[in-house]
Design a protein around this motif. Structure first.
Motif, PDB file in Angstrom:
ATOM      1  N   ASP A  80      56.752  -3.367  58.820  1.00 18.86           N
ATOM      2  CA  ASP A  80      57.937  -3.567  57.985  1.00 18.86           C
ATOM      3  C   ASP A  80      58.843  -2.345  58.073  1.00 18.86           C
ATOM      4  OD1 ASP A  80      58.256  -6.066  56.391  1.00 18.86           O
ATOM      5  OD2 ASP A  80      56.157  -5.649  55.901  1.00 18.86           O
ATOM      6  N   LYS A  81      60.138  -2.592  57.958  1.00 15.71           N
ATOM      7  CA  LYS A  81      61.143  -1.539  57.995  1.00 15.71           C
ATOM      8  C   LYS A  81      61.722  -1.394  56.591  1.00 15.71           C
ATOM      9  CE  LYS A  81      62.174  -2.821  62.770  1.00 15.71           C
ATOM     10  NZ  LYS A  81      63.212  -3.290  63.741  1.00 15.71           N
ATOM     11  N   VAL A  82      61.510  -0.223  56.007  1.00 12.77           N
ATOM     12  CA  VAL A  82      61.827  -0.011  54.593  1.00 12.77           C
ATOM     13  C   VAL A  82      62.974   0.987  54.465  1.00 12.77           C
ATOM     14  CG1 VAL A  82      60.895   0.575  52.336  1.00 12.77           C
ATOM     15  CG2 VAL A  82      59.368  -0.328  54.120  1.00 12.77           C
ATOM     16  N   PRO A  83      64.132   0.570  53.940  1.00 11.69           N
ATOM     17  CA  PRO A  83      65.229   1.526  53.732  1.00 11.69           C
ATOM     18  C   PRO A  83      64.925   2.457  52.563  1.00 11.69           C
ATOM     19  CG  PRO A  83      65.838  -0.645  52.905  1.00 11.69           C
ATOM     20  CD  PRO A  83      64.516  -0.803  53.561  1.00 11.69           C
ATOM     21  N   LYS A  84      65.111   3.755  52.790  1.00 16.41           N
ATOM     22  CA  LYS A  84      64.901   4.757  51.747  1.00 16.41           C
ATOM     23  C   LYS A  84      65.927   5.867  51.923  1.00 16.41           C
ATOM     24  CE  LYS A  84      60.924   3.545  49.641  1.00 16.41           C
ATOM     25  NZ  LYS A  84      60.819   3.325  48.193  1.00 16.41           N
ATOM     26  N   SER A  85      66.357   6.442  50.820  1.00 13.06           N
ATOM     27  CA  SER A  85      67.153   7.660  50.921  1.00 13.06           C
ATOM     28  C   SER A  85      66.211   8.821  51.250  1.00 13.06           C
ATOM     29  CB  SER A  85      67.883   7.936  49.609  1.00 13.06           C
ATOM     30  OG  SER A  85      66.968   8.275  48.589  1.00 13.06           O
ATOM     31  N   VAL A  86      66.776   9.919  51.693  1.00 13.74           N
ATOM     32  CA  VAL A  86      65.954  11.095  51.979  1.00 13.74           C
ATOM     33  C   VAL A  86      65.205  11.528  50.724  1.00 13.74           C
ATOM     34  CG1 VAL A  86      65.989  13.520  52.681  1.00 13.74           C
ATOM     35  CG2 VAL A  86      67.456  11.863  53.860  1.00 13.74           C
ATOM     36  N   SER A  87      65.875  11.522  49.581  1.00  4.05           N
ATOM     37  CA  SER A  87      65.211  11.929  48.337  1.00  4.05           C
ATOM     38  C   SER A  87      64.076  10.968  47.974  1.00  4.05           C
ATOM     39  CB  SER A  87      66.225  12.023  47.189  1.00  4.05           C
ATOM     40  OG  SER A  87      66.827  10.767  46.934  1.00  4.05           O
ATOM     41  N   GLU A  88      64.258   9.681  48.212  1.00  6.18           N
ATOM     42  CA  GLU A  88      63.194   8.710  47.949  1.00  6.18           C
ATOM     43  C   GLU A  88      62.030   8.910  48.909  1.00  6.18           C
ATOM     44  OE1 GLU A  88      65.638   4.861  46.195  1.00  6.18           O
ATOM     45  OE2 GLU A  88      65.552   5.168  48.362  1.00  6.18           O
ATOM     46  N   LEU A  89      62.338   9.222  50.156  1.00  8.72           N
ATOM     47  CA  LEU A  89      61.289   9.491  51.137  1.00  8.72           C
ATOM     48  C   LEU A  89      60.447  10.684  50.704  1.00  8.72           C
ATOM     49  CD1 LEU A  89      59.870   9.233  53.863  1.00  8.72           C
ATOM     50  CD2 LEU A  89      61.774  10.462  54.908  1.00  8.72           C
ATOM     51  N   LEU A  90      61.097  11.727  50.227  1.00 12.30           N
ATOM     52  CA  LEU A  90      60.374  12.908  49.759  1.00 12.30           C
ATOM     53  C   LEU A  90      59.524  12.576  48.532  1.00 12.30           C
ATOM     54  CD1 LEU A  90      63.266  15.475  50.215  1.00 12.30           C
ATOM     55  CD2 LEU A  90      61.195  15.328  51.605  1.00 12.30           C
ATOM     56  N   GLY A  91      60.047  11.728  47.657  1.00 17.14           N
ATOM     57  CA  GLY A  91      59.256  11.278  46.514  1.00 17.14           C
ATOM     58  C   GLY A  91      58.038  10.499  46.956  1.00 17.14           C
ATOM     59  N   TYR A  92      58.217   9.669  47.969  1.00 18.19           N
ATOM     60  CA  TYR A  92      57.098   8.894  48.526  1.00 18.19           C
ATOM     61  C   TYR A  92      56.021   9.828  49.065  1.00 18.19           C
ATOM     62  CZ  TYR A  92      54.693   5.563  51.628  1.00 18.19           C
ATOM     63  OH  TYR A  92      53.758   4.790  52.268  1.00 18.19           O
ATOM     64  N   LEU A  93      56.428  10.862  49.793  1.00 19.56           N
ATOM     65  CA  LEU A  93      55.464  11.832  50.308  1.00 19.56           C
ATOM     66  C   LEU A  93      54.684  12.488  49.171  1.00 19.56           C
ATOM     67  CD1 LEU A  93      57.463  13.701  53.121  1.00 19.56           C
ATOM     68  CD2 LEU A  93      55.675  11.980  53.412  1.00 19.56           C
ATOM     69  N   GLN A  94      55.379  12.766  48.076  1.00 22.84           N
ATOM     70  CA  GLN A  94      54.734  13.433  46.948  1.00 22.84           C
ATOM     71  C   GLN A  94      53.797  12.513  46.165  1.00 22.84           C
ATOM     72  OE1 GLN A  94      57.511  16.376  44.783  1.00 22.84           O
ATOM     73  NE2 GLN A  94      58.917  15.195  46.061  1.00 22.84           N
ATOM     74  N   SER A  95      53.850  11.211  46.459  1.00 27.85           N
ATOM     75  CA  SER A  95      52.912  10.288  45.817  1.00 27.85           C
ATOM     76  C   SER A  95      51.600  10.190  46.586  1.00 27.85           C
ATOM     77  CB  SER A  95      53.539   8.899  45.687  1.00 27.85           C
ATOM     78  OG  SER A  95      53.559   8.226  46.943  1.00 27.85           O
ATOM     79  N   PHE A  96      51.541  10.768  47.790  1.00 28.25           N
ATOM     80  CA  PHE A  96      50.326  10.706  48.608  1.00 28.25           C
ATOM     81  C   PHE A  96      49.191  11.465  47.915  1.00 28.25           C
ATOM     82  CE2 PHE A  96      52.281  10.163  53.162  1.00 28.25           C
ATOM     83  CZ  PHE A  96      52.910   9.008  52.736  1.00 28.25           C
TER      84      PHE A  96
END
Length: 272
Positions: free
Chosen positions: A201-217
């Motif tokens: 799947d291809k998921v659109p994210k802003s850079v800030s959302e991507l960084l938030g996603y990384l921090q949820s790992f």
């Protein structure tokens, strides 16, 4: 014993805000499975539901849906979010589910089953599923690409470098994700089962959302606990590198995350 890495309030809040919910292609696979395989739609149980993003998928189809998670903080996040009247949440271990024998029509676990005590959870699945009951066990894999214009290769390399820095903080249970859930698939005592490993799947994210996603790992959270300044520095440096590579200044600039997912589908109807 199950692994418990998502239980404090801050992590639960990050999880709720930034985790990737079921996307189009994986959702289509699951809905097709529901239409073909599930014979009764009285009770669906989403185990390891976290803050409940994916539990809601079942609400349209089942008379009653229960999301369970071992984390009280995650369950509180799920309860506070808007949800239909036929959806409820409760805190309990995945290996000790408070449902009667042969009472559940569908069990789902999204990006969760690898954290469970696998063999105890499978026994619990076998206990509570109806004879024709079904299951869906799926997860994002470790394969991820970041796409933006002609900079996708460089952006994906940044992600791989972040992965490498987080590797020492990666829990050993992530091995189940690394082998695309093959170990879990092989442990299931049912003949009616299949494993899909090529759902992208291809998921659109802003850079800030991507960084938030990384921090949820989970591995980032472990680094944050062990070395708070190093964790914060990693995110700051990653943001700077992403923006420079993309040639933009705003962290609200959109890019795409291409994520590969693994999915196990099956039913209890046929046992070995």
């Amino acid at each position: 014993m199950a692994t418990r890495l998502f239980e404090d309030k801050d992590h639960a809040a990050f999880y709720k805000k930034y985790r990737i919910s079921l996307q189009e292609n994986l959702r289509a696979v699951i809905l097709e499975f529901l239409e073909k395989k599930v014979k009764c739609f009285q009770l669906g149980v989403d185990v390891g539901c976290g803050s409940g993003q994916n539990t809601l998928l079942l609400a349209k189809y089942f008379e009653k849906v229960v999301g369970t998670d071992v984390s009280e903080a995650q369950i509180e996040e799920a309860k506070q979010a808007a949800h239909p009247l036929n959806v409820s949440y409760l805190a309990c271990p995945a290996e000790e589910l408070p449902f009667e024998d042969n009472s559940v029509d569908l069990i789902t676990a999204f990006s969760a089953v690898h954290w469970f005590d696998i063999h105890r959870f499978i026994k619990e699945m076998d206990r509570i599923l109806k004879p024709s009951g079904c299951f869906v066990l799926c997860s994002n894999t470790l394969d991820m690409q970041w796409h933006y214009g002609d900079q996708s290769e460089k952006l994906t390399e940044i992600f791989k470098e972040v992965q490498a820095q987080l590797l020492p903080y990666t829990h050993e249970r992530v091995k189940y994700v690394s082998d695309d859930y093959k170990t879990i698939f092989d442990a299931l005592p049912f003949q009616d089962k299949e494993r899909m490993t090529d759902i992208v799947d291809k998921v659109p994210k802003s850079v800030s959302e991507l960084l938030g996603y990384l921090q949820s790992f989970s591995m980032y959270h472990c680094l944050l606990k062990a070395q708070p300044e190093a964790a914060k520095s990693l995110i700051q440096n990653t943001e700077q590198r992403i923006l420079e590579t993309m040639g933009v200044s705003s962290p609200e600039t959109m890019l795409e995350i291409w994520t590969r997912q693994v999915c196990i589908l099956g039913s209890k109807s046929c046992k070995k």
